[in-house]
Design a protein around this motif. Structure first.
Motif, mmCIF file in Angstrom:
data_model
loop_
_atom_site.group_PDB
_atom_site.id
_atom_site.type_symbol
_atom_site.label_atom_id
_atom_site.label_comp_id
_atom_site.label_asym_id
_atom_site.label_seq_id
_atom_site.Cartn_x
_atom_site.Cartn_y
_atom_site.Cartn_z
ATOM 1 N N ILE A 1 0.863 -1.182 0.000
ATOM 2 C CA ILE A 1 0.000 0.000 0.000
ATOM 3 C C ILE A 1 0.898 1.230 0.000
ATOM 4 N N ASN A 2 0.949 1.949 -1.105
ATOM 5 C CA ASN A 2 1.749 3.164 -1.230
ATOM 6 C C ASN A 2 0.851 4.379 -1.070
ATOM 7 N N VAL A 3 1.203 5.234 -0.131
ATOM 8 C CA VAL A 3 0.443 6.457 0.126
ATOM 9 C C VAL A 3 1.395 7.634 0.011
ATOM 10 N N VAL A 4 1.009 8.641 -0.764
ATOM 11 C CA VAL A 4 1.846 9.824 -0.947
ATOM 12 C C VAL A 4 0.995 11.066 -0.771
ATOM 13 N N SER A 5 1.681 12.146 -0.429
ATOM 14 C CA SER A 5 1.032 13.451 -0.292
ATOM 15 C C SER A 5 2.009 14.512 -0.743
ATOM 16 N N ASP A 6 1.502 15.593 -1.316
ATOM 17 C CA ASP A 6 2.383 16.659 -1.784
ATOM 18 C C ASP A 6 2.857 17.560 -0.657
ATOM 19 N N ALA A 7 2.253 17.455 0.513
ATOM 20 C CA ALA A 7 2.632 18.287 1.658
ATOM 21 C C ALA A 7 2.982 17.384 2.835
ATOM 22 N N ALA A 8 4.016 17.772 3.558
ATOM 23 C CA ALA A 8 4.435 16.971 4.705
ATOM 24 C C ALA A 8 3.428 17.044 5.846
ATOM 25 N N TYR A 9 2.843 18.195 6.045
ATOM 26 C CA TYR A 9 1.929 18.378 7.170
ATOM 27 C C TYR A 9 0.565 18.798 6.647
ATOM 28 N N PRO A 10 -0.490 18.442 7.338
ATOM 29 C CA PRO A 10 -0.558 17.885 8.690
ATOM 30 C C PRO A 10 -0.135 16.422 8.760
ATOM 31 N N CYS A 11 0.294 16.034 9.947
ATOM 32 C CA CYS A 11 0.716 14.662 10.213
ATOM 33 C C CYS A 11 -0.491 13.733 10.116
ATOM 34 N N SER A 12 -0.266 12.544 9.574
ATOM 35 C CA SER A 12 -1.366 11.601 9.398
ATOM 36 C C SER A 12 -0.926 10.204 9.812
ATOM 37 N N VAL A 13 -1.886 9.298 9.885
ATOM 38 C CA VAL A 13 -1.650 7.902 10.235
ATOM 39 C C VAL A 13 -2.362 7.034 9.208
ATOM 40 N N VAL A 14 -1.639 6.034 8.697
ATOM 41 C CA VAL A 14 -2.210 5.054 7.775
ATOM 42 C C VAL A 14 -2.309 3.738 8.526
ATOM 43 N N SER A 15 -3.491 3.132 8.497
ATOM 44 C CA SER A 15 -3.726 1.902 9.242
ATOM 45 C C SER A 15 -4.372 0.862 8.337
ATOM 46 N N VAL A 16 -3.986 -0.398 8.563
ATOM 47 C CA VAL A 16 -4.604 -1.524 7.868
ATOM 48 C C VAL A 16 -5.310 -2.368 8.920
ATOM 49 N N GLN A 17 -6.634 -2.521 8.768
ATOM 50 C CA GLN A 17 -7.431 -3.213 9.779
ATOM 51 C C GLN A 17 -8.280 -4.303 9.138
ATOM 52 N N ASP A 18 -8.538 -5.318 9.923
ATOM 53 C CA ASP A 18 -9.389 -6.415 9.462
ATOM 54 C C ASP A 18 -10.836 -5.928 9.332
ATOM 55 N N ILE A 19 -11.637 -6.701 8.624
ATOM 56 C CA ILE A 19 -13.035 -6.326 8.395
ATOM 57 C C ILE A 19 -13.825 -6.604 9.671
ATOM 58 N N VAL A 20 -13.744 -5.686 10.592
ATOM 59 C CA VAL A 20 -14.432 -5.804 11.878
ATOM 60 C C VAL A 20 -15.069 -4.455 12.202
ATOM 61 N N CYS A 21 -16.274 -4.485 12.713
ATOM 62 C CA CYS A 21 -16.945 -3.261 13.131
ATOM 63 C C CYS A 21 -16.924 -3.152 14.649
ATOM 64 N N PRO A 22 -16.700 -1.977 15.208
ATOM 65 C CA PRO A 22 -16.499 -0.716 14.498
ATOM 66 C C PRO A 22 -15.072 -0.581 13.954
ATOM 67 N N VAL A 23 -14.929 0.317 12.997
ATOM 68 C CA VAL A 23 -13.616 0.636 12.442
ATOM 69 C C VAL A 23 -13.013 1.759 13.274
ATOM 70 N N TYR A 24 -11.761 1.598 13.687
ATOM 71 C CA TYR A 24 -11.102 2.599 14.527
ATOM 72 C C TYR A 24 -10.479 3.661 13.621
ATOM 73 N N ASP A 25 -11.171 4.795 13.502
ATOM 74 C CA ASP A 25 -10.750 5.800 12.535
ATOM 75 C C ASP A 25 -10.612 7.192 13.149
ATOM 76 N N LEU A 26 -10.346 7.269 14.452
ATOM 77 C CA LEU A 26 -10.098 8.552 15.098
ATOM 78 C C LEU A 26 -8.707 8.556 15.718
ATOM 79 N N ASP A 27 -8.205 9.725 16.004
ATOM 80 C CA ASP A 27 -6.829 9.853 16.495
ATOM 81 C C ASP A 27 -6.593 9.075 17.779
ATOM 82 N N HIS A 28 -7.581 9.031 18.653
ATOM 83 C CA HIS A 28 -7.370 8.401 19.955
ATOM 84 C C HIS A 28 -7.565 6.887 19.939
ATOM 85 N N ASN A 29 -8.059 6.320 18.804
ATOM 86 C CA ASN A 29 -8.279 4.867 18.799
ATOM 87 C C ASN A 29 -7.730 4.155 17.571
#
Length: 752
Positions: free
Chosen positions: A151-179
């Motif tokens: 999985i290649n992810v690119v961005s033209d700007a360094a910031y804002p800082c981000s997180v790329v996650s790979v998760q199994d097909i389970v609900c709920p999906v953890y898609d917030l900064d704290h989880n």
């Protein structure tokens, strides 16, 4: 559209979603509220067939130092329901509850949409935007003929800082900064991220790719915004939108692993074949005037030099009938028979003094065993905890999914079993194979030498540089251990274990310098215990430098003082032939020497030749450079000091050898040229920085680059291959450099 909520009220909205197999439909809910009152937020609860998702507006994120980040717009993707071929098409009912305890009316906006590009496709780039309050995630299914993808992810700007996650097909999906770190595998990201995913890790052969934007950039090495009473201004939040592009490409097949392993082993097995061919050719073409140890191997039986008795004289035409200098120019020091503390009257010494002293002490064999046993003991006790630690690191990475722990080149990190970057480990096989080959070469020379000694060969007894193989064995073992520890480091390269990769490099450089000096000064060479104790001090300094060397000025002041004092002490010991005593009275003696030699007579040192190799060590600008610039990579800095001093000493030795009218035979000349060429190529790839644990993991990944060799090895792997060959050739230089002296009497060989 916009809806006004009355005081202390609750509303219910119902939506229906029609799905058909095999299409996977996802719904995205967008909400916006004009109320910024944190005491009375608007609560949104989404009820689905598989679970419940809830949030509030304003949505609050917390950062460092109790900073808070408030967002009025929130957009979330609901966990999709996948239809099956056994079930008929049906409508999925979604309930959205909106409530608030505010004592006043609140306006909010609710928008529910179907995502048209929810499923990612192989080899097809997809662009989108995300923010802290509007994360994104997408579905990917493995094609039938693909077992691993990147999985290649690119961005033209360094910031804002981000997180790329790979998760199994389970609900709920953890898609917030704290989880987002609660499930799956994840990386922080500035401009680039890459995650290798294998089909075997996902029983359903599909997974979610989640993209989360962090509310602040501290985790990626960025600055933290200024705040007033812990609340960040609205302008900062509006700037937290990031444009991203994701591309999923197939990874290498299993056949590439096999090709890479064959390439690695067969490439270095060719060195074994070359050594056998050279040994055979030299044994066949050997002449009596040649050297018995001048090549990688020479036979003392058929085709070799016939062993002679002690009374046998050297053949006519050998170098024994003439000397480089007149015999009156050298000090043979017969007083050595009675007292070692003597006064030398001439500036040149001959090797006969040292060889006779070495023979009388009869410690050569014990010294060889001592050096070998010491380095084996060091290797075992050093390597075992290292292996245990890196296994723990790799286990933590695999269990937690935190790929920020290890600084790989993720664009060319090929996993195998539990190892995340097998290619970086495989490329170290050259150090172990060539180290073992060097041990075989030294062993053959050692056996031939012992046979000649037993037969009392006059050339072995009275001609050439005395043969001492203890340090050569230690060098071969050190080269093998460098491969082992470098492989251990690359199991999980990071800030905490970088010294594993350099520890035996210090030993290799130190052993090479000891061997160069031992060649013509065997009686005052350092003992194995003092040598390895010195290495222990160096490794301890390296560890302290990694911990304190970044910003601590006092550490650099103390280290610079230790560096200069150690260089002066070593130079003094060498200049006074090991007779300078380090005790309480050494300062008084040093003052007397300075007064008599520098003030009273103002004369230059009598033995300039022996002083020359130590001048660069004392006057090296490295201490000043370190004190002024304080490089962050202290381990590489101190290794550079060792290598520079080794190269200067080797250059001095070769110059003095040529100055004394000694020759360089074809094999050492070839090894010198090969060493220079291979080292130049190796250093080119070494400086192709692919990662850096001096920076944050996200910043390090900006340097990641694709593989360049066989689609399996990157630039650093090529450095491993070439550096192993370069070290091997360097060892051969030291082993064969003085083979031209094997037909020269020792009382005609100068000491320098």
């Amino acid at each position: 559209g916009i809806v006004y909520m009355r005081t202390n009220s609750a509303l219910l909205s119902t939506f229906s979603l029609h799905s058909l197999f095999p299409q996977v439909d996802a719904v995205r809910v967008y909400v916006n509220s004009s109320s910024e009152n944190l005491q009375y937020p608007v609560l949104f609860v989404v009820r689905q067939q598989k679970g419940v998702l809830s949030w509030q507006v304003p949505l609050i994120f917390r950062g460092l130092y109790q900073r808070t980040y408030n967002y009025q717009e929130v957009s979330r993707t609901l966990c999709p329901t996948e239809p099956t071929p056994e079930t008929r098409p049906s409508d999925q009912i979604i309930f959205v509850d909106i409530a608030s305890m505010a004592p006043f009316n609140i306006a909010y906006e609710l928008l529910v949409t179907r995502l048209e590009n929810f499923q990612l496709e192989t080899n097809k780039a997809f662009n989108f935007t995300a923010s802290p309050s509007q994360p994104q995630y997408f579905l990917y299914r493995f094609p039938q003929d693909v077992d691993s993808v990147i999985i290649n992810v690119v961005s033209d700007a360094a910031y804002p800082c981000s997180v790329v996650s790979v998760q199994d097909i389970v609900c709920p999906v953890y898609d917030l900064d704290h989880n987002v770190e609660f499930n799956g595998v994840y990386q922080s990201m500035t401009k680039q991220a890459a995650i290798t995913v294998q089909r075997k890790d996902f029983p359903g052969e599909q997974f979610f790719v989640v993209f989360v934007i962090k509310p602040e950039d501290y985790a990626c090495g960025g600055s933290v915004p200024s705040s007033i009473h812990g609340n960040v201004n609205r302008t900062w939040n509006l700037q937290r939108t990031k444009n991203l592009q994701v591309t999923i490409v197939p990874s290498i097949k299993k056949s590439v692993y096999v090709q890479a392993m064959f390439f690695s082993f067969l490439g270095f097995l060719s060195f074994y074949l070359g050594s056998v061919i050279v040994a055979f050719v030299l044994s066949v073409s050997y002449t009596p005037e040649g050297s018995s140890y001048g090549a990688i191997g020479t036979s003392s039986s058929s085709g070799g030099r016939q062993l002679s008795s002690p009374e046998r004289r050297p053949p006519a035409g050998s170098d024994t009938d003439s000397s480089v200098e007149e015999e009156s120019d050298f000090d043979t020091m017969p007083e050595i028979e009675s007292d070692k503390n003597i006064i030398r009257t001439k500036v040149w010494l001959l090797l006969q003094l040292w060889s006779s002293c070495w023979a009388r002490t009869r410690t050569g064999h014990f010294s060889k065993i001592s050096k070998i046993l010491n380095i084996i003991t060091i290797a075992v006790f050093y390597a075992l905890p290292v292996i245990q630690l890196v296994i723990t690191y790799q286990t933590v990475v695999n269990v937690t999914g935190n790929q920020d722990i290890c600084y790989y080149n993720f664009l060319c990190a090929h996993p195998l079993g539990v190892l995340s970057a097998f290619n970086n480990i495989l490329s170290n096989v050259g150090h172990m194979m060539l180290g073992f080959l060097f041990l075989l070469i030294v062993l053959r020379r050692d056996i031939l030498h012992r046979r000649a000694m037993e037969m009392k060969d006059i050339y072995t007894l009275d001609y050439g540089i005395p043969k001492h193989f203890g340090l050569f064995y230690a060098m071969g073992i050190a080269l093998m251990m460098e491969g082992v520890l470098s492989a251990c480091y690359h199991v999980c390269p990071n800030y905490s274990n970088f010294q594993f990769d350099t520890s035996f490099m210090y030993m290799i450089a130190g052993l090479c310098m000891l061997k160069l000096y031992q060649t013509r000064h065997p009686d005052i060479n350092a003992s194995a215990y003092s040598a390895y104790a010195s290495f222990a001090v160096v490794i301890s300094l390296a560890v302290l430098g990694v911990v304190f060397g970044k910003n601590d000025m006092w550490f650099w002041v103390i280290f610079s003082m230790i560096h200069v004092l150690a260089s002066l002490a070593l130079s003094t010991q060498i200049y006074y032939m090991g007779r300078f005593k380090i005790d309480v009275g050494m300062f008084r003696r040093a003052v007397m020497v300075l007064y008599t030699d520098c003030i009273q007579q103002c004369s230059r040192p009598m033995y300039m030749v022996e002083k020359l190799p130590d001048v660069p060590s004392v006057l090296s600008p490295s201490a000043i450079f370190g004190l002024v610039y304080r490089p962050r990579d202290f381990a590489s800095y101190i290794l550079g000091i060792f290598i520079c001093n080794l190269l200067l000493y080797l250059a001095f030795y070769i110059i003095m050898k040529l100055r004394s009218s000694e020759k360089l035979l074809p094999i050492p000349m070839f090894c010198i040229v090969a060493t220079a060429v291979v080292w130049a190529a190796a250093l080119y790839f070494f400086f192709q920085t692919l990662s850096s644990w001096e920076e944050t993991p996200a910043e390090s990944r900006e340097k990641n680059r694709p593989c360049i060799l066989l689609g399996f090895f990157d630039d650093h792997d090529v450095w491993h291959f070439l550096s192993a060959a370069a070290l091997f050739f360097s060892f051969l230089v030291l082993l064969t450099l003085d083979d031209d002296l094997d037909t020269v009497r020792r009382d005609k060989i100068p000491v320098f």
